[in-house]
Scaffold this motif. Structure first.
Motif, PDB file in Angstrom:
ATOM      1  N   ARG A   1       0.831  -1.217   0.000  1.00  0.00           N
ATOM      2  CA  ARG A   1       0.000   0.000   0.000  1.00  0.00           C
ATOM      3  C   ARG A   1       0.861   1.261   0.000  1.00  0.00           C
ATOM      4  N   VAL A   2       1.932   1.260   0.794  1.00  0.00           N
ATOM      5  CA  VAL A   2       2.841   2.409   0.839  1.00  0.00           C
ATOM      6  C   VAL A   2       3.476   2.629  -0.533  1.00  0.00           C
ATOM      7  N   VAL A   3       3.933   1.552  -1.156  1.00  0.00           N
ATOM      8  CA  VAL A   3       4.621   1.657  -2.444  1.00  0.00           C
ATOM      9  C   VAL A   3       3.634   2.042  -3.561  1.00  0.00           C
ATOM     10  N   ILE A   4       2.429   1.516  -3.525  1.00  0.00           N
ATOM     11  CA  ILE A   4       1.416   1.908  -4.523  1.00  0.00           C
ATOM     12  C   ILE A   4       1.136   3.401  -4.424  1.00  0.00           C
ATOM     13  N   GLU A   5       1.028   3.921  -3.209  1.00  0.00           N
ATOM     14  CA  GLU A   5       0.800   5.364  -3.030  1.00  0.00           C
ATOM     15  C   GLU A   5       1.974   6.157  -3.590  1.00  0.00           C
ATOM     16  N   TYR A   6       3.194   5.669  -3.361  1.00  0.00           N
ATOM     17  CA  TYR A   6       4.395   6.313  -3.905  1.00  0.00           C
ATOM     18  C   TYR A   6       4.354   6.324  -5.436  1.00  0.00           C
ATOM     19  N   VAL A   7       4.025   5.186  -6.033  1.00  0.00           N
ATOM     20  CA  VAL A   7       3.953   5.100  -7.493  1.00  0.00           C
ATOM     21  C   VAL A   7       2.889   6.047  -8.027  1.00  0.00           C
ATOM     22  N   ARG A   8       1.721   6.067  -7.403  1.00  0.00           N
ATOM     23  CA  ARG A   8       0.647   6.952  -7.862  1.00  0.00           C
ATOM     24  C   ARG A   8       1.115   8.408  -7.856  1.00  0.00           C
ATOM     25  N   LYS A   9       1.794   8.802  -6.784  1.00  0.00           N
ATOM     26  CA  LYS A   9       2.260  10.189  -6.661  1.00  0.00           C
ATOM     27  C   LYS A   9       3.342  10.499  -7.699  1.00  0.00           C
ATOM     28  N   LYS A  10       4.333   9.609  -7.810  1.00  0.00           N
ATOM     29  CA  LYS A  10       5.471   9.887  -8.696  1.00  0.00           C
ATOM     30  C   LYS A  10       5.114   9.750 -10.179  1.00  0.00           C
ATOM     31  N   ALA A  11       4.083   8.977 -10.482  1.00  0.00           N
ATOM     32  CA  ALA A  11       3.707   8.742 -11.883  1.00  0.00           C
ATOM     33  C   ALA A  11       2.702   9.761 -12.400  1.00  0.00           C
ATOM     34  N   GLU A  12       2.343  10.710 -11.571  1.00  0.00           N
ATOM     35  CA  GLU A  12       1.348  11.692 -11.991  1.00  0.00           C
ATOM     36  C   GLU A  12       1.776  12.380 -13.288  1.00  0.00           C
ATOM     37  N   GLY A  13       0.869  12.394 -14.258  1.00  0.00           N
ATOM     38  CA  GLY A  13       1.140  13.004 -15.551  1.00  0.00           C
ATOM     39  C   GLY A  13       1.786  12.060 -16.560  1.00  0.00           C
ATOM     40  N   LYS A  14       2.232  10.888 -16.105  1.00  0.00           N
ATOM     41  CA  LYS A  14       2.837   9.905 -17.006  1.00  0.00           C
ATOM     42  C   LYS A  14       1.787   8.903 -17.454  1.00  0.00           C
ATOM     43  N   THR A  15       2.011   8.313 -18.603  1.00  0.00           N
ATOM     44  CA  THR A  15       1.194   7.197 -19.057  1.00  0.00           C
ATOM     45  C   THR A  15       1.803   5.942 -18.452  1.00  0.00           C
ATOM     46  N   VAL A  16       1.012   5.213 -17.686  1.00  0.00           N
ATOM     47  CA  VAL A  16       1.517   4.028 -16.992  1.00  0.00           C
ATOM     48  C   VAL A  16       0.734   2.809 -17.467  1.00  0.00           C
ATOM     49  N   ILE A  17       1.467   1.764 -17.833  1.00  0.00           N
ATOM     50  CA  ILE A  17       0.855   0.489 -18.223  1.00  0.00           C
ATOM     51  C   ILE A  17       1.464  -0.565 -17.305  1.00  0.00           C
ATOM     52  N   PHE A  18       0.608  -1.193 -16.493  1.00  0.00           N
ATOM     53  CA  PHE A  18       1.164  -2.183 -15.569  1.00  0.00           C
ATOM     54  C   PHE A  18       0.396  -3.492 -15.622  1.00  0.00           C
ATOM     55  N   VAL A  19       1.170  -4.551 -15.418  1.00  0.00           N
ATOM     56  CA  VAL A  19       0.658  -5.919 -15.445  1.00  0.00           C
ATOM     57  C   VAL A  19       0.510  -6.397 -14.010  1.00  0.00           C
ATOM     58  N   THR A  20      -0.617  -7.031 -13.730  1.00  0.00           N
ATOM     59  CA  THR A  20      -0.840  -7.593 -12.406  1.00  0.00           C
ATOM     60  C   THR A  20      -1.827  -8.747 -12.472  1.00  0.00           C
ATOM     61  N   HIS A  21      -1.757  -9.604 -11.454  1.00  0.00           N
ATOM     62  CA  HIS A  21      -2.779 -10.632 -11.254  1.00  0.00           C
ATOM     63  C   HIS A  21      -3.724 -10.208 -10.136  1.00  0.00           C
ATOM     64  N   ASP A  22      -3.351  -9.156  -9.435  1.00  0.00           N
ATOM     65  CA  ASP A  22      -4.005  -8.770  -8.200  1.00  0.00           C
ATOM     66  C   ASP A  22      -5.064  -7.694  -8.446  1.00  0.00           C
ATOM     67  N   ARG A  23      -6.318  -8.055  -8.262  1.00  0.00           N
ATOM     68  CA  ARG A  23      -7.427  -7.111  -8.485  1.00  0.00           C
ATOM     69  C   ARG A  23      -7.366  -5.940  -7.503  1.00  0.00           C
ATOM     70  N   GLU A  24      -6.869  -6.186  -6.289  1.00  0.00           N
ATOM     71  CA  GLU A  24      -6.762  -5.097  -5.319  1.00  0.00           C
ATOM     72  C   GLU A  24      -5.790  -4.029  -5.813  1.00  0.00           C
ATOM     73  N   GLU A  25      -4.680  -4.464  -6.448  1.00  0.00           N
ATOM     74  CA  GLU A  25      -3.735  -3.503  -7.013  1.00  0.00           C
ATOM     75  C   GLU A  25      -4.423  -2.637  -8.066  1.00  0.00           C
ATOM     76  N   CYS A  26      -5.286  -3.246  -8.874  1.00  0.00           N
ATOM     77  CA  CYS A  26      -6.039  -2.490  -9.877  1.00  0.00           C
ATOM     78  C   CYS A  26      -6.890  -1.422  -9.206  1.00  0.00           C
ATOM     79  N   GLU A  27      -7.592  -1.817  -8.153  1.00  0.00           N
ATOM     80  CA  GLU A  27      -8.471  -0.880  -7.454  1.00  0.00           C
ATOM     81  C   GLU A  27      -7.682   0.269  -6.829  1.00  0.00           C
ATOM     82  N   LEU A  28      -6.497  -0.035  -6.298  1.00  0.00           N
ATOM     83  CA  LEU A  28      -5.699   0.981  -5.624  1.00  0.00           C
ATOM     84  C   LEU A  28      -4.948   1.903  -6.583  1.00  0.00           C
TER      85      LEU A  28
END
Length: 191
Positions: free
Chosen positions: A153-180
């Protein structure tokens, strides 16, 4: 806007991607989800230009990119900060790098050799490195694997903040990661 149109890819005559088409919104986070073997990592590799598609067209991907791969791809004999400087050069001071590491709960690790880190610590180092690289498009392949739920959760928040304005494409199996993290989720189906 980055676009993939009718992307096909096979390995040894076995189709992995068949006419994948999608417009990726600039400045948004798109999650690619699906069962193992459905072509998520292959698609990411095609979009990054690491492997060619058998057919189809890509437009808008000719911008500076950064990536977190399934493997951390760090230099074990270098320190954490030296691994980060491989992509940032001298754009960040030692103190600025330490501040970024603190945000993902890696305080005090900047001068440690990567070989001394746990798997989760290496993962976070790879994420910080990708976030600090000069890029407009960010590719993340299972970026949070190996992290416990609180650290994730801490790292997802960091990624969300640092990726602002960027186009991000990420692969996951985890639906919770998608929601967050994701603004949009694209489901790939096994062929």
């Amino acid at each position: 806007m980055p676009k993939a149109e009718n992307i096909r890819k096979s390995f040894h005559d076995k189709p992995v991607l068949n006419n994948f088409t999608h417009d990726f919104d600039e400045g948004k986070i798109t999650a690619l989800v699906g069962q193992s073997g459905c072509g998520k990592t292959t698609l990411l590799s095609v979009l990054m230009g690491l492997i060619p598609a058998d057919s189809g067209t890509l437009t808008g991907f000719d911008k500076p990119i950064s990536a977190v791969f399934q493997e951390d791809r760090l230099c074990d004999n270098l320190t954490v900060s030296a691994n980060i400087r491989l992509v940032t050069g001298k754009r960040f001071t030692k103190a600025e790098i330490e501040k970024e590491l603190c945000e993902v709960e890696l305080s005090g690790c900047a001068e440690k050799p990567v070989r001394e880190l746990s798997g989760g610590m290496k993962r976070r180092t790879a994420i910080v490195r990708a976030m600090l690289a000069e890029s407009e498009i960010l590719f993340l392949d299972e970026p949070f694997k190996g992290l416990d739920s609180e650290t994730k959760r801490v790292v997802i928040e960091y990624v969300r903040k640092k990726a602002e304005g960027k186009t991000v494409i990420f692969v996951t199996h985890d639906r919770e990661e998608c929601e967050l993290l994701a603004d949009e989720t694209v489901e790939l189906i096994s062929l």
